[in-house]
Write an enzyme that holds these catalytic residues in place. Structure first.
Site, short mmCIF file in Angstrom:
data_model
loop_
_atom_site.label_atom_id
_atom_site.label_comp_id
_atom_site.label_asym_id
_atom_site.label_seq_id
_atom_site.Cartn_x
_atom_site.Cartn_y
_atom_site.Cartn_z
N GLY A 174 1.06 -5.32 1.33
CA GLY A 174 0.05 -5.42 0.29
C GLY A 174 0.53 -6.14 -0.96
N LEU A 204 0.82 -1.21 0.00
CA LEU A 204 0.00 0.00 0.00
C LEU A 204 0.86 1.26 0.00
CD1 LEU A 204 -2.78 -1.02 2.57
CD2 LEU A 204 -2.67 -1.41 0.10
N ASN A 206 4.38 -7.72 6.73
CA ASN A 206 5.23 -7.14 7.76
C ASN A 206 4.62 -5.91 8.43
OD1 ASN A 206 5.45 -5.79 5.27
ND2 ASN A 206 7.36 -4.81 5.91
N GLU A 207 3.31 -5.76 8.31
CA GLU A 207 2.64 -4.58 8.85
C GLU A 207 3.03 -4.28 10.30
OE1 GLU A 207 1.32 -6.64 6.77
OE2 GLU A 207 0.10 -5.56 5.30
#
Lengths: 278, 278, 278
Positions: free
Chosen positions: A130, A85, A154-155
């Site tokens: 994303g 994203l 990996n957010e």
């Protein structure tokens, strides 16, 4: 749609149609029924609102094209599949913008995960967050055998939380335990580890990716479409239905999360860091 | 809470607080934010009502301590992590006692499985039944590389049934198939097999356990707490909610089961056998 | 029921009862409490209405026989365990016939998957589609170590869709991802791959199958029945309940599917192909 200028190596020469806007190049091989979507949005194929809109439109066109039975999703940019994203869409924007952006992210996933076409991710570079979601949403994942390329949701490393439907998609691929640990740690796996944990199905030397893609696609297209499509839908329905049922709530959650000053601050810091890296 | 007398090797020296009642020794390293809980209830760290009560109080204290971000759970008794539920609490007691005991077992699991802290099981001995449940409820499991140490939900071997939330926790770690087979057979796995089936995440030579624990904990604490906590909660919510929704029913089931003469008889026989082993 | 003529090698000699109709031979070893069901419906043990009815009756008899604690399911026909549903039952028949046939398929699975007995599949030949379902419904699967024998839910290759409860049973054994890919591709796995993907639990040289079966059965029967049965029921309840709740709907789906001219046509073509193979 015009005639394609370039051929997909590894697939037989045939009349091709292509359409390309700004960020995604689509080539359609009418003889094989396989379209190739190449992300080419420098520098890192980040999923901006424009990118996502174009992605959805391309998917819809292909989905409605009876001649198209499968799509290969890959990158035209060296070393990166997609960086995920676009953080600039999440920083200092209006609630309306966040709503529109998040709806586009949902829309992309809903279309891709439920596609009637055979969807094959050819991961020829790193694919965090994303970008990883796009790969996980396909039917099959081939990754370049290069330990420098990493993939993962990996957010958590950025202090943000992968939405429940990212999580559901991940669990459907790697199972509950690997998902739980990986999501909590925000793990980015080098290609060999990604294979070990089941995030991708196969590693292939980078120069053999397209040849392999053609072979895999041929294997999937050997099946009658209708039974395969119903089977796919049966396998994915629960997870798809969950987002459809909670779509507005999920948008509200995103807005509420992204509007927090603490989150804005860490996203700004992250962007500064990325700028300095350049 | 007083100053700690002993340091956790492998973590930097720092001011420590400790509290210890009878059965569990807790050391808090304020500099690292890591607490160590050592079970020391001879002979085998069985989960008596007193042990469980103390465990819950310790967990609550640490959970409410803003300085505490992670806990290492291990044993102070050689060769045994925990032998599981104390069978004397299930033999020849009143319905009131069974109710209180089972509620404490539930409470322990609810607190541990939903903990906001990073929870690390350092399994330095055998860990059957309820001992295994404690390990399974943590975020990560390191086990001593000793094939004499076994771990598993072996309830079926004693003629009793692991409760549904033991089962759910197990499935979340090893998947449906391994859980189905293991629970039906009441399998106790030697450490190498426990690793193979995913019951533990890593094997480490016993003398390196604490060093490894510190390294693993440091890796998990490198993540921002908030995103990690929400992610963990998202992964575990379904299973936690199931017990919360059926807690009284689960107590009734336990009482009805444990009150059967056939079950009392086999528990008495099992206790006799344990006494003779000594 | 008469005295058994043949003994199951590897199990101790003991008084045996046997009953045999046309398609399934059942031997009951009263000393071990283990029955052996041998499919002997040439040429390929296909699951016709008659076969299924006999299978259900045999299962019911054994289930109600207190002396019977476990069953070994295997084939008396070389190279084939079972070829799956009998396609002639699905071709050119009346709605009433389809209803009766499909109800028998459901009934077979409901009985087998929920059996209180220990169920052991000894897969001594190929086992596609419905044959694979029988194996997947058992508690444990041993397969002959012969790469010429294949197993899998290959319905998609015939242009038909595995029903949701075939899928649920498969997911419970191999997990969501392997099931999704295998069902979409209609994969038939040679024995070594079947082991790798978890479709079977062990490979054994064909001449050692019965010896191994006796050893595995003895291991499972060492457990107290009651706890094992409740545990099994707890593990399988969700999936069993789903078919029970949607049984009539599932029959309607089958009829509507099988009545389509396109499906009839591909089934007829498939039967022609099989005839020519002979």
């Amino acid at each position: 749609w015009g005639r394609a200028v370039r051929q997909l190596p590894g697939l037989p020469l045939a009349p091709c149609r292509a359409f390309s806007n700004n960020k995604i190049q689509v080539e359609m091989n009418e003889s094989s029924g396989v379209a190739t979507m190449k992300f080419k949005s420098p520098p890192v194929n980040s999923l901006s609102l424009d990118f996502l809109t174009e992605f959805c439109i391309s998917l819809e066109k292909l989905e409605n094209d009876r001649a198209c039975r499968g799509i290969v999703i890959t990158s035209a940019i060296p070393k990166i599949f997609s960086s995920g994203l676009d953080i600039t869409e999440m920083c200092g924007k209006s609630t309306e913008h966040y709503t529109e952006f998040w709806r586009a992210v949902q829309e992309m996933w809903l279309r891709l995960y439920s596609s009637n076409m055979v969807t094959l991710a050819v991961i020829n570079g790193s694919s965090p967050a994303g970008g990883c979601l796009i790969a996980l949403s396909c039917d099959y994942r081939i990754m370049a055998e290069n330990p420098k390329y990493t993939i993962g949701l990996n957010e958590a490393q950025l202090g943000i939380v992968a939405p429940f439907w990212f999580k559901d998609t991940f669990v459907n691929v790697v199972g509950q335990r690997v998902a739980e640990r990986s999501l909590q740690l925000g793990s980015l796996y080098p290609a060999p580890e990604a294979l070990k944990f089941g995030i991708v199905d196969e590693l292939v030397p980078e120069e053999k990716l397209q040849e392999k893609a053609a072979a895999v696609m041929a294997q999937w297209l050997a099946l009658p479409d209708h039974a395969r499509q119903i089977t796919k839908s049966m396998m994915r329905k629960t997870v798809l239905d969950r987002l459809v049922a909670h779509r507005e709530e999920d948008i509200k959650n995103f807005i509420s999360f992204v509007s927090k000053e603490s989150i804005q601050k860490s996203l700004r810091m992250y962007m500064e860091m990325l700028k300095k890296k350049k």
